[in-house]
Each structure stands twice: as structure tokens, then as C-alpha cells.
Design an enzyme around this catalytic site. Structure first.
Site, PDB file in Angstrom:
ATOM      1  CE  LYS A 188      -3.915  -2.331   0.084  1.00 52.03           C
ATOM      2  NZ  LYS A 188      -3.694  -3.768   0.219  1.00 52.03           N
TER       3      LYS A 188
HETATM    4  C1  LIG Z   1      -4.917  -4.853   0.801  1.00 55.30           C
HETATM    5  C2  LIG Z   1      -6.407  -4.947   0.918  1.00 55.30           C
HETATM    6  C3  LIG Z   1      -7.041  -5.532   2.013  1.00 55.30           C
HETATM    7  C4  LIG Z   1      -6.304  -6.309   3.078  1.00 55.30           C
HETATM    8  O1  LIG Z   1      -5.332  -5.570   3.701  1.00 55.30           O
HETATM    9  P1  LIG Z   1      -4.399  -6.267   4.796  1.00 55.30           P
HETATM   10  O2  LIG Z   1      -3.871  -5.093   5.558  1.00 55.30           O
HETATM   11  O3  LIG Z   1      -3.335  -6.986   4.032  1.00 55.30           O
HETATM   12  O4  LIG Z   1      -5.213  -7.160   5.625  1.00 55.30           O
HETATM   13  C5  LIG Z   1      -8.421  -5.481   2.102  1.00 55.30           C
HETATM   14  N1  LIG Z   1      -9.157  -4.874   1.146  1.00 55.30           N
HETATM   15  C6  LIG Z   1      -8.580  -4.318   0.063  1.00 55.30           C
HETATM   16  C7  LIG Z   1      -9.452  -3.639  -0.947  1.00 55.30           C
HETATM   17  C8  LIG Z   1      -7.192  -4.355  -0.096  1.00 55.30           C
HETATM   18  O5  LIG Z   1      -6.633  -3.821  -1.185  1.00 55.30           O
END
Ligand SMILES: *Cc1c(COP(=O)(O)O)cnc(C)c1O
Length: 384
Positions: A188
Site C-alpha cells: 500500500k
Molecule cells: C490490501 C487490501 C485488504 C487487506 O489488507 P491487509 O492489511 O493486508 O489485511 C483489504 N481490502 C482491500 C481492498 C485491499 O486492497
């Protein structure tokens, strides 16, 4: 120059912000490495500013923030939650863990977000919530979704994993739902390896959220001196990250503007540099409606079909560029079939875009020559 001697440009490489190591050392030397320490508070306050949220609670992941949201909604087995099929598994899994049924609706062909025009037809007397996922950080149609939720007495949740810093009509993503979830996974924009946050916009949810995050105990009240015993009072789990991770996250959040400026530059260069090639090859570029300001979370292209998408990924790999596809439709996944149900009309748009979509490398530390190499490599691909 021979392209083969150049290192492969990865799809993602986490940025290391200026104060990251210093803050981590500070957290270790202070000795308060468990959750809710000084850096947890710093990161949370920063996050509240970025999301316009009234309260941010750091969590161990976005997945866990979604699980907390499902607990806080008080869902019962058989309750239904309407969400897009085109999303990450955690969006659905968190509700399935509470016995709820995800109802998978199709996405809009322009922004690939939940198609608000299809939501109302899926509402039954078991429907409890709508989950809006802002794909690529481009906002869903929040006016319409908010109105539908209000009309039917449903909770509106934002899975804002892509959208930190994004705006819809000038208002921050994460501030629209009664709750919103953030991710700080290594992929992210702002990251601490694994991490997340639950944004609470309904003040009535805060007290219980703190308990759910602390294994179902009122430990928080106890440490604030607001209760004389520290007891098990509700269901919950261990959703609180270490202050060492919060130290990393604090530094990342402080570097937000610099990270975003670099990502926007890469996104803009792709968008301009590929426009004529896309037009000549029946390839679609991302659509960003006027009312949306997106945080350059990802750059994708929609090829004419699966064959071309796979061929482009292979073409780029041969030229040292790591590109990748994205979400596979949840309504057609083995667990999606077992635990969810598709909307009445199915999800034909989701099925088409999932086959056609390719994401290009996008990270803050890409150099201008990296970006030029990616654009050059894409442009030598001719659609078959
Ligand atoms: C990355 C992501 C998640 C999960 O995030 P984590 O922190 O890895 O649990 C959930 N929803 C979306 C849309 C994502 O892109």
C-alpha cells in the site's frame, strides 16, 4: 543499450522513509513495545487528519479492521452484506466469519467500483450493510450509496485500503461510512509491512471498538483509571499492533506528501505516455470522474481480452518489467460460491475486467528512467 543487463523493475518496492529507523530505535529503547504506546497515538492522530475520521484505531491489518467492523455491526448468522465481487478476499471473509452472507454485486465498467445502480435490487429483510471499496482509490458514488443506506436503515462501510488521501467532492475517503478500514500492508502507499486501522465516524462505536480490539477486555478503561478492575466484558481478539510497527508507520505518515508526490508523478507519466498507444490498441486507461481526487494507488490498463492481457505481462517480463493482474471475482471463487451469493444479474462486468486488467509497477522510489522504461516496453506491444 541492451535491456537485458538492466535489473528487473519490480511491481512494488516499499519506500523507506527518513525517520523510520530512528523511530523504530526510539520505540525499542523506550521499552514500551506492546500496543497503544506513544507512536500508536501519534500515528492514530495523523490518520484522523488524513481521513477526516473522528477516531482512528490502529490494527494489525485491514483484514482485522474489517473483522472488527463485522463484530461491531452485531451481525447474526444469515444476515446479508452487499459488496462488490471485484475486491480482495478479506472484504468478504470478515463478514463470513460472523456467519453473514456476502451478496456479490457487479461493478461499474468505468471506475470498476460497486455499481450503485444495482444495489437496491439486492436488498432483502436480512440486509444489514453495504461495503464500498474505492478501487484504485477512486471514490465510489458515495452520494447514491449513502442515500440507499439511509433509506433502508443499513450501515455503510468503506474498505478504504486503496484510498488513503483520496477525496470525493473534496471530502476525504474514510469519512463517509459509519466505519472505514485502512491497510498498511507492504503493497500500500503508506506501509509498515503488515498493519491497518479502523476509522470510526460514529462516536457511539468507539467504546466497544476499544474493547473488541483488546481481546474483549476493558483494559483501556482500566489504564485510564476509569474502572478499578480489568475484566473480560465482550467478544474480541488481539487486533492491536506493536508500538514498534506504529513507529515505522508514524514515519511513513509524516512522509505522506513526499510519497504521494512521487506516486502521482509516476501515475501521470503513465497516463500521458500511454494515451495514444492505448487509443490505437483498443486498450482502456483508468477513468477518474471529475468529483474524485485519487491517491495514485495503482495504475492499470484494460486489454481487449485475456489472451492479450497474458501476452502483455509476458512481453513486459521479457523486458525486465514486472506487471501483474488483480482480483479474481469473489462470486465465482470456491469460498465465494460456498458462503456468498451473486446478485440476481450475476457479475458480467467483473468477470470481463478481471480477465483484461494488468497493473504496472508503481512505487515512490521509481526513477524517471524506470518509468520511461516501463512506458517504452508497453508501447512496443501490439495487440493481437
Ligand atoms: C490490501 C487490501 C485488504 C487487506 O489488507 P491487509 O492489511 O493486508 O489485511 C483489504 N481490502 C482491500 C481492498 C485491499 O486492497
Amino acid at each position: 543499450m541492451n535491456e537485458n543487463i538492466l535489473a528487473t523493475i519490480p511491481f512494488n518496492r516499499p519506500h523507506v522513509s527518513q525517520n523510520e529507523l530512528g523511530y523504530i530505535s526510539e520505540a525499542l529503547e523506550r521499552g514500551l513495545t506492546s500496543g497503544d504506546g506513544p507512536f500508536t497515538h501519534r500515528a492514530s492522530r495523523h490518520l484522523e487528519k488524513l481521513t477526516g475520521g473522528s477516531r482512528a484505531l490502529l490494527t494489525t491489518s485491514c483484514t482485522h479492521a474489517l473483522e472488527m467492523a463485522a463484530i461491531l455491526l452485531g451481525l447474526r448468522p444469515g444476515d446479508e452484506v452487499i459488496m462488490p465481487s471485484f475486491t480482495f478476499v478479506s472484504t468478504a471473509n470478515a463478514f463470513v466469519l460472523r456467519g453473514a452472507v456476502p451478496v456479490f454485486a457487479d461493478c461499474r465498467p468505468d471506475t470498476l467500483n460497486l455499481d450503485e445502480r444495482l444495489v437496491e435490487a439486492e436488498i432483502t429483510d436480512r440486509t444489514r450493510a453495504i461495503v464500498a471499496v474505492h478501487y484504485a482509490g477512486v471514490a465510489c458514488r458515495m452520494d447514491e450509496l449513502g442515500a440507499i443506506a439511509q433509506r433502508h436503515g443499513l450501515a455503510l462501510i468503506e474498505d478504504n485500503a486503496h484510498g488513503l488521501g483520496g477525496l470525493h467532492r473534496g471530502r476525504p475517503l474514510g469519512s463517509f461510512g459509519c466505519m472505514a478500514t485502512q491497510s498498511f500492508h507492504a503493497t500500500k502507499n503508506v506501509q509498515c509491512g503488515e498493519g491497518g486501522a479502523l476509522i470510526l465516524n460514529d462516536p457511539e462505536l468507539v467504546a466497544r471498538a476499544e474493547i473488541v480490539r483488546e481481546k474483549g477486555t476493558n483494559r483501556n478503561l482500566f489504564f485510564r483509571g476509569q474502572t478499578d478492575k480489568y475484566r473480560w466484558v465482550d467478544i474480541g481478539s488481539s487486533y492491536l499492533p506493536s508500538d514498534v510497527l506504529a513507529a515505522q508507520l508514524t514515519s511513513q505518515l509524516e512522509a505522506f506528501d513526499a510519497i504521494q508526490a512521487r506516486r502521482q508523478a509516476v501515475w501521470g507519466a503513465y497516463h500521458r505516455g500511454l494515451a495514444d498507444w492505448a487509443g490505437a490498441n483498443e486498450v482502456s486507461q483508468p477513468v477518474v470522474p471529475d468529483e474524485c481526487a485519487h491517491p495514485a494507488h495503482l495504475y492499470y490498463l484494460l486489454l481487449p481480452d485475456l489472451e492479450n492481457r497474458q501476452a502483455l505481462i509476458a512481453h513486459l517480463a521479457e523486458r525486465g518489467v514486472q506487471a501483474t493482474f488483480h482480483y479474481q471475482p469473489l462470486h465465482a471463487a470456491p469460498a465465494g460460491i460456498r458462503y456468498g451469493r451473486p446478485a440476481a444479474g450475476g457479475c458480467p462486468v467483473t468477470e470481463r475486467v478481471a480477465d483484461r486488467l494488468v497493473r504496472l509497477p508503481l512505487f515512490a522510489d521509481m526513477t524517471e528512467s524506470d518509468v520511461a522504461r516501463v512506458i517504452g516496453a508497453v508501447r512496443t506491444y501490439e495487440v493481437i
